[in-house]
Design an enzyme around this catalytic site. Structure first.
Site, PDB file in Angstrom:
ATOM      1  N   ILE A 233      30.587   6.311  -2.687  1.00  0.00           N
ATOM      2  CA  ILE A 233      31.065   6.343  -4.082  1.00  0.00           C
ATOM      3  C   ILE A 233      30.821   7.718  -4.691  1.00  0.00           C
ATOM      4  CG2 ILE A 233      30.831   5.297  -6.377  1.00  0.00           C
ATOM      5  CD1 ILE A 233      29.989   2.682  -4.968  1.00  0.00           C
TER       6      ILE A 233
ATOM      7  N   ARG B 164      22.258   1.392 -10.467  1.00  0.00           N
ATOM      8  CA  ARG B 164      21.501   0.170 -10.697  1.00  0.00           C
ATOM      9  C   ARG B 164      20.565   0.397 -11.867  1.00  0.00           C
ATOM     10  NH1 ARG B 164      24.356  -2.690  -8.513  1.00  0.00           N
ATOM     11  NH2 ARG B 164      24.023  -4.141  -6.806  1.00  0.00           N
TER      12      ARG B 164
ATOM     13  N   GLU C  85      18.979  -6.074 -16.915  1.00  0.00           N
ATOM     14  CA  GLU C  85      20.257  -6.588 -17.436  1.00  0.00           C
ATOM     15  C   GLU C  85      20.363  -8.097 -17.189  1.00  0.00           C
ATOM     16  OE1 GLU C  85      22.687  -3.925 -14.943  1.00  0.00           O
ATOM     17  OE2 GLU C  85      23.526  -5.714 -14.008  1.00  0.00           O
TER      18      GLU C  85
ATOM     19  N   HIS D 141      28.257  -3.866 -16.592  1.00  0.00           N
ATOM     20  CA  HIS D 141      28.249  -3.877 -15.107  1.00  0.00           C
ATOM     21  C   HIS D 141      29.616  -4.278 -14.541  1.00  0.00           C
ATOM     22  CE1 HIS D 141      25.388  -4.366 -11.426  1.00  0.00           C
ATOM     23  NE2 HIS D 141      26.586  -3.911 -11.056  1.00  0.00           N
ATOM     24  N   ILE D 142      30.617  -3.446 -14.834  1.00  0.00           N
ATOM     25  CA  ILE D 142      31.993  -3.756 -14.399  1.00  0.00           C
ATOM     26  C   ILE D 142      32.530  -2.725 -13.415  1.00  0.00           C
ATOM     27  CG2 ILE D 142      32.641  -5.098 -16.454  1.00  0.00           C
ATOM     28  CD1 ILE D 142      34.126  -2.486 -17.422  1.00  0.00           C
TER      29      ILE D 142
HETATM   30  C1  DGY Z   1      27.668  -3.854  -6.300  1.00  0.00           C
HETATM   31  O1  DGY Z   1      28.563  -4.175  -5.518  1.00  0.00           O
HETATM   32  O2  DGY Z   1      26.549  -3.576  -5.915  1.00  0.00           O
HETATM   33  C2  DGY Z   1      27.999  -3.867  -7.742  1.00  0.00           C
HETATM   34  O3  DGY Z   1      27.132  -3.088  -8.474  1.00  0.00           O
HETATM   35  C3  DGY Z   1      27.963  -5.283  -8.259  1.00  0.00           C
HETATM   36  O4  DGY Z   1      26.642  -5.688  -8.355  1.00  0.00           O
END
Ligand code: DGY
Length: 351
Positions: free
Chosen positions: A179, A261, A290, A308-309
């Site tokens: 990512i 996180r 959260e 958390h989207i």
């Molecule tokens: C993940 O896939 O880890 C996202 O943050 C959803 O928790």
């Protein structure tokens, strides 16, 4: 699955409980998922879904897991040694998320429980969100929208809601995995940003070169970033990786975006820095503890808050659930799980 705008406009269907007399493996699905995922699981297993999509307590999760060999879960169900001790028949925990810090992987390995996650399938979607959140913080989108909606917009003014440029700025990335690299691509190739990163290990030159990315130590990353994005996985060693000392090293004109996180940022220290104007703005998708938020965060104008989207598009959520289903089917039918997190000593196939 949340009650808001359900994917594909579908309605939740009540699913019957698993048949206890069956000789097929039995699996528990911890949250409501797409109907086709439950249907696919039913081709192989007796399935107990969470039709109401309630977050189960430890006791309820453990009670429902009784007699089940598999669990399809999210990052929200704590899978600890106590739970595992109560479920000696459990063979596989398959997560639909990439993060797995809710699972005691060491305990799973010791007890012969396979753990899988869902990496890869959410990379681009989460990078989109991270980049958008960084831009929203830098350009003050929510604050500007609140200004307009509340009727305060009367005229065009030179200093009205001025933000920080993203194009051409220095993008700092802490945690340069899939990512992180996807965000770097957006910054370098789309916005002409200079990319610096800090990671345990330096990326190979063939990955760095097209992005013009430069590995730097953490102190340099903090000091030089105009926009710092956190994408590292949570581990106890990363707890409060960004606290008061780290924030003090950042430019007061910088933004901080956390899509990794909760717990990686000391939310109390961040709140204090934002309130004091020691940091320009922050974009947060994840929080310590959260869905609770650190008191006072909600009142700060210079923080963009999302629930958390990061991976929340319909296609990606389908892919995440699909990956977890594939892993669970493989784990309990003698196949090869695609994305294992551990390699337990006890064979995972239980059929
Ligand atoms: C993940 O896939 O880890 C996202 O943050 C959803 O928790």
């Amino acid at each position: 699955m949340s009650t808001q705008r359900r994917p594909g406009g579908e309605t939740r269907r009540a699913q019957p409980e698993a048949t206890p007399s069956s000789t097929r493996p039995a699996v528990l699905v911890a949250r409501a998922v797409f109907p086709e995922a439950v249907a696919r699981l039913r081709e192989h297993f007796d399935v107990e879904p969470n039709a109401e999509d309630r977050a189960w307590s430890h006791e309820e999760l453990s009670r429902r897991l009784r007699g089940k060999q598999g669990l399809l879960a999210t990052a929200g169900e704590p899978i600890d040694d106590a739970l595992l001790a109560e479920q000696p028949q459990l063979r596989a925990v398959c997560l639909m998320t990439v993060g797995y810090n809710n699972v005691d992987v060491g305990a799973c390995s010791r007890r012969g429980v396979l753990v899988t996650n869902a990496p890869g399938v959410l990379t681009e979607t989460t990078a989109d969100l991270g980049f958008a959140l960084m831009m929203a913080a830098a350009r003050r989108f929510p604050e500007a929208e609140r200004f307009l909606r509340s009727g305060q917009w009367k005229d065009w003014r030179v200093d009205q809601l001025v933000g920080r440029d993203v194009h051409g700025a220095t993008l700092g990335i802490l945690g340069m995995g899939r990512i992180g690299q996807a965000i770097a691509r957006r910054g370098a190739l789309g916005f002409g940003m200079k990319v610096i990163y800090h990671n345990r290990s330096r990326l190979p030159p063939e990955v760095e070169a097209p992005l013009g990315a430069r590995w730097v130590d953490k102190a340099t990353l903090l000091a030089e970033s105009d926009h710092l994005v956190l994408v590292l996985p949570y581990a106890p060693a990363n707890h409060h990786a960004i606290g008061a000392a780290e924030l003090a090293r950042m430019k007061p004109t910088a933004t901080l975006t956390n899509i990794a996180r909760g717990g990686i940022v000391d939310d109390a220290a961040l709140s204090a820095a934002l309130r004091a104007g020691r940091l320009f703005a922050a974009g947060l998708d994840v929080y310590e503890g959260e869905p609770e938020l650190y008191p006072g965060l909600l009142e700060l104008p210079n923080v963009v808050l999302l629930p958390h989207i990061g991976s929340a598009t319909e296609a990606t959520r389908r892919a995440m659930v699909g990956c977890a289903v594939d892993n669970l089917v493989a784990a309990l039918t003698g196949g090869v799980p695609l994305t294992p997190v551990n390699a337990p000593t006890r064979p995972s196939a239980s059929a």
